[in-house]
Design a protein around this motif. Sequence first.
Motif, PDB file in Angstrom:
ATOM      1  N   LYS A 216      33.842 -34.201  11.418  1.00 43.94           N
ATOM      2  CA  LYS A 216      34.827 -33.224  10.974  1.00 43.94           C
ATOM      3  C   LYS A 216      34.745 -33.059   9.460  1.00 43.94           C
ATOM      4  O   LYS A 216      34.573 -34.029   8.718  1.00 43.94           O
ATOM      5  N   LYS A 217      34.901 -31.809   9.020  1.00 42.12           N
ATOM      6  CA  LYS A 217      34.788 -31.482   7.604  1.00 42.12           C
ATOM      7  C   LYS A 217      36.168 -31.196   7.037  1.00 42.12           C
ATOM      8  O   LYS A 217      36.989 -30.527   7.670  1.00 42.12           O
ATOM      9  N   VAL A 218      36.439 -31.677   5.824  1.00 38.39           N
ATOM     10  CA  VAL A 218      37.722 -31.444   5.174  1.00 38.39           C
ATOM     11  C   VAL A 218      37.495 -31.226   3.681  1.00 38.39           C
ATOM     12  O   VAL A 218      36.661 -31.890   3.065  1.00 38.39           O
ATOM     13  N   VAL A 219      38.226 -30.282   3.131  1.00 32.01           N
ATOM     14  CA  VAL A 219      38.179 -30.008   1.697  1.00 32.01           C
ATOM     15  C   VAL A 219      39.370 -30.694   1.057  1.00 32.01           C
ATOM     16  O   VAL A 219      40.518 -30.447   1.443  1.00 32.01           O
ATOM     17  N   VAL A 220      39.121 -31.570   0.102  1.00 26.25           N
ATOM     18  CA  VAL A 220      40.188 -32.326  -0.539  1.00 26.25           C
ATOM     19  C   VAL A 220      40.425 -31.776  -1.940  1.00 26.25           C
ATOM     20  O   VAL A 220      39.505 -31.707  -2.755  1.00 26.25           O
ATOM     21  N   GLY A 221      41.655 -31.370  -2.199  1.00 28.38           N
ATOM     22  CA  GLY A 221      42.011 -30.902  -3.531  1.00 28.38           C
ATOM     23  C   GLY A 221      42.087 -32.074  -4.494  1.00 28.38           C
ATOM     24  O   GLY A 221      42.897 -32.989  -4.311  1.00 28.38           O
TER      25      GLY A 221
ATOM     26  N   VAL B 272      42.791 -23.027   1.260  1.00 24.87           N
ATOM     27  CA  VAL B 272      42.493 -22.737   2.657  1.00 24.87           C
ATOM     28  C   VAL B 272      41.544 -21.546   2.761  1.00 24.87           C
ATOM     29  O   VAL B 272      40.577 -21.562   3.548  1.00 24.87           O
ATOM     30  N   GLN B 273      41.792 -20.520   1.961  1.00 27.11           N
ATOM     31  CA  GLN B 273      40.922 -19.344   1.983  1.00 27.11           C
ATOM     32  C   GLN B 273      39.501 -19.712   1.574  1.00 27.11           C
ATOM     33  O   GLN B 273      38.529 -19.298   2.218  1.00 27.11           O
ATOM     34  N   TYR B 274      39.363 -20.501   0.513  1.00 26.29           N
ATOM     35  CA  TYR B 274      38.035 -20.905   0.040  1.00 26.29           C
ATOM     36  C   TYR B 274      37.336 -21.772   1.086  1.00 26.29           C
ATOM     37  O   TYR B 274      36.137 -21.602   1.351  1.00 26.29           O
ATOM     38  N   ALA B 275      38.080 -22.694   1.678  1.00 25.10           N
ATOM     39  CA  ALA B 275      37.498 -23.577   2.693  1.00 25.10           C
ATOM     40  C   ALA B 275      36.975 -22.773   3.876  1.00 25.10           C
ATOM     41  O   ALA B 275      35.866 -23.031   4.375  1.00 25.10           O
ATOM     42  N   ARG B 276      37.746 -21.800   4.313  1.00 24.70           N
ATOM     43  CA  ARG B 276      37.351 -21.016   5.480  1.00 24.70           C
ATOM     44  C   ARG B 276      36.197 -20.063   5.177  1.00 24.70           C
ATOM     45  O   ARG B 276      35.242 -19.946   5.954  1.00 24.70           O
ATOM     46  N   GLU B 277      36.304 -19.372   4.038  1.00 24.91           N
ATOM     47  CA  GLU B 277      35.332 -18.317   3.748  1.00 24.91           C
ATOM     48  C   GLU B 277      34.038 -18.839   3.132  1.00 24.91           C
ATOM     49  O   GLU B 277      32.966 -18.289   3.388  1.00 24.91           O
ATOM     50  N   GLN B 278      34.135 -19.880   2.319  1.00 26.40           N
ATOM     51  CA  GLN B 278      32.958 -20.359   1.605  1.00 26.40           C
ATOM     52  C   GLN B 278      32.321 -21.596   2.230  1.00 26.40           C
ATOM     53  O   GLN B 278      31.123 -21.821   2.074  1.00 26.40           O
TER      54      GLN B 278
ATOM     55  N   TYR C 265      35.143 -38.555   7.762  1.00 21.85           N
ATOM     56  CA  TYR C 265      35.142 -37.115   7.515  1.00 21.85           C
ATOM     57  C   TYR C 265      34.007 -36.729   6.566  1.00 21.85           C
ATOM     58  O   TYR C 265      33.620 -37.519   5.683  1.00 21.85           O
ATOM     59  N   GLU C 266      33.496 -35.536   6.731  1.00 21.96           N
ATOM     60  CA  GLU C 266      32.608 -34.939   5.736  1.00 21.96           C
ATOM     61  C   GLU C 266      33.507 -34.310   4.682  1.00 21.96           C
ATOM     62  O   GLU C 266      34.127 -33.270   4.904  1.00 21.96           O
ATOM     63  N   VAL C 267      33.611 -34.962   3.534  1.00 21.35           N
ATOM     64  CA  VAL C 267      34.570 -34.565   2.512  1.00 21.35           C
ATOM     65  C   VAL C 267      33.890 -33.740   1.422  1.00 21.35           C
ATOM     66  O   VAL C 267      32.816 -34.102   0.925  1.00 21.35           O
ATOM     67  N   VAL C 268      34.530 -32.644   1.057  1.00 24.34           N
ATOM     68  CA  VAL C 268      34.118 -31.829  -0.090  1.00 24.34           C
ATOM     69  C   VAL C 268      35.258 -31.839  -1.096  1.00 24.34           C
ATOM     70  O   VAL C 268      36.390 -31.479  -0.757  1.00 24.34           O
ATOM     71  N   GLY C 269      34.993 -32.267  -2.311  1.00 23.82           N
ATOM     72  CA  GLY C 269      36.010 -32.266  -3.353  1.00 23.82           C
ATOM     73  C   GLY C 269      36.130 -30.885  -3.984  1.00 23.82           C
ATOM     74  O   GLY C 269      35.122 -30.265  -4.322  1.00 23.82           O
ATOM     75  N   LEU C 270      37.355 -30.416  -4.137  1.00 25.03           N
ATOM     76  CA  LEU C 270      37.587 -29.094  -4.716  1.00 25.03           C
ATOM     77  C   LEU C 270      38.647 -29.199  -5.807  1.00 25.03           C
ATOM     78  O   LEU C 270      39.761 -29.664  -5.562  1.00 25.03           O
ATOM     79  N   THR C 271      38.290 -28.765  -7.013  1.00 29.91           N
ATOM     80  CA  THR C 271      39.236 -28.764  -8.125  1.00 29.91           C
ATOM     81  C   THR C 271      39.525 -27.334  -8.539  1.00 29.91           C
ATOM     82  O   THR C 271      38.607 -26.526  -8.710  1.00 29.91           O
ATOM     83  N   LEU C 272      40.805 -27.028  -8.672  1.00 29.15           N
ATOM     84  CA  LEU C 272      41.230 -25.701  -9.095  1.00 29.15           C
ATOM     85  C   LEU C 272      41.419 -25.692 -10.607  1.00 29.15           C
ATOM     86  O   LEU C 272      42.159 -26.514 -11.154  1.00 29.15           O
ATOM     87  N   TRP C 273      40.752 -24.752 -11.276  1.00 29.59           N
ATOM     88  CA  TRP C 273      40.881 -24.602 -12.727  1.00 29.59           C
ATOM     89  C   TRP C 273      42.067 -23.682 -12.959  1.00 29.59           C
ATOM     90  O   TRP C 273      42.008 -22.479 -12.718  1.00 29.59           O
ATOM     91  N   LEU C 274      43.168 -24.262 -13.444  1.00 29.52           N
ATOM     92  CA  LEU C 274      44.430 -23.545 -13.519  1.00 29.52           C
ATOM     93  C   LEU C 274      44.747 -22.957 -14.892  1.00 29.52           C
ATOM     94  O   LEU C 274      45.284 -21.855 -14.990  1.00 29.52           O
ATOM     95  N   MET C 275      44.470 -23.736 -15.931  1.00 29.04           N
ATOM     96  CA  MET C 275      44.942 -23.369 -17.268  1.00 29.04           C
ATOM     97  C   MET C 275      43.961 -22.489 -18.018  1.00 29.04           C
ATOM     98  O   MET C 275      42.749 -22.675 -17.931  1.00 29.04           O
ATOM     99  N   LYS C 276      44.514 -21.548 -18.782  1.00 33.27           N
ATOM    100  CA  LYS C 276      43.701 -20.760 -19.694  1.00 33.27           C
ATOM    101  C   LYS C 276      43.518 -21.522 -20.994  1.00 33.27           C
ATOM    102  O   LYS C 276      44.334 -22.356 -21.365  1.00 33.27           O
ATOM    103  N   GLY C 277      42.454 -21.199 -21.721  1.00 36.04           N
ATOM    104  CA  GLY C 277      42.261 -21.770 -23.043  1.00 36.04           C
ATOM    105  C   GLY C 277      41.385 -23.000 -23.041  1.00 36.04           C
ATOM    106  O   GLY C 277      41.402 -23.810 -22.122  1.00 36.04           O
TER     107      GLY C 277
ATOM    108  N   GLY D 265      33.197 -22.783   5.604  1.00 37.26           N
ATOM    109  CA  GLY D 265      33.275 -22.830   7.065  1.00 37.26           C
ATOM    110  C   GLY D 265      34.100 -23.982   7.573  1.00 37.26           C
ATOM    111  O   GLY D 265      33.774 -24.621   8.578  1.00 37.26           O
ATOM    112  N   CYS D 266      35.201 -24.240   6.897  1.00 35.34           N
ATOM    113  CA  CYS D 266      36.031 -25.408   7.214  1.00 35.34           C
ATOM    114  C   CYS D 266      37.482 -24.961   7.377  1.00 35.34           C
ATOM    115  O   CYS D 266      37.966 -24.107   6.641  1.00 35.34           O
TER     116      CYS D 266
END
Length: 351
Positions: A2-7, A104-110, A26-38, A112-113
């Motif tokens: 099973k594949k899971v994307v971990v924030g 969730v959108q990124y996991a599903r669309e990019q 689990y097949e883990v993919v680490g995902l970091t969101l770049w939130l801040m400007k500057g 396949g999770c």
Amino acid sequence: MKKVVVGLSGGVDSSAAAAILHNQGYEVVGLTLWLMKGKGQCCSEGMIDAAYICEQLGIPHQVVDIREVFQTNIVDYLVSGYSAGITPLPCSQCNKTVKFAPMVQYAREQLGCDRIATGHYAKISYNSASKRYELLRAVDRNKDQSYFLYDLSQDLLAASVFPLGDFQKADTRRIAAEYNLKTADKPESQDLCLVESNGSMRAFLDKYLAPKKGDIVDGDGKVLGQHDGVHHYTIGQRKGLGIAAAEPLYVIGLDAVNNKVIVGDRTLATESECTVQRVNWVSIAEPSTPIRAEVQIRYRSKPVPATIIPLEDYRVRLVFDEPQFSITPGQAAVWYEKEKVLGGGIIEQFS
């Protein structure tokens, strides 16, 4: 497998969550969101630590730039709210619109999770009778973050995993240490990332809102002092008023239109009821009649008994058994049945 994307934020909680799932096969993919400007904003250190954690665990790491989404949904939302005389709570909105939904959108669309995981302290269960996913408090009540997650939809709950829901914070650090993770001894972050990035909420707001001197008045309109902007004050505030009085004074109202801060004694900052807008019934379907529940009007406040009366347009009226101090427009009110989050929404301004 099973594949899971971990924030991954670069903190110990999300790091331990990734390690737990990785250890469970689990097949883990680490995902970091770049939130801040500057350049050099707070996300930079977190991204570096997140990348290092992924290297330690031998899992891939990806970064998604959602700075524009964060600016619109959180920064602009905060600035607009404070300038209007309310005290917005960004965390629940950030979780839904900036973190969980994009993940969730990124996991599903990019990737396949269909599954994502975070380091939040909360639990999810599925009720086969109601056919709904339910949001529950974490075992560690001191770290429980279900209050900030009340706005998650059924789709987002169905896609989410909270590996830390059954752990105490000390267990999380122990697990991180067992895996020799770099973040095992990393200090706790503040609840609000913008405060951590800017040093204080005042410093953050001063970057966007210019000082605007006005009067501090009592309920009769008598001028008691001066302020440099209503955005620096919140309902129930006592400290920092700069007023000498025989009895303690509290902020009981913010008149942004006339640029006035209204103060009075503690009883005037106490209310028996309030209305709540943008309500999300998370674990149950919206009721058609009033229900009883325990309500939190702030993250660290004690749950108190109240009657929740459904209104139209995703609104409810909360009637408390006992009057509550410092019910603050813009903050979240979240109601529980024991450990279960029934729903929540944003406290409206008083008329």
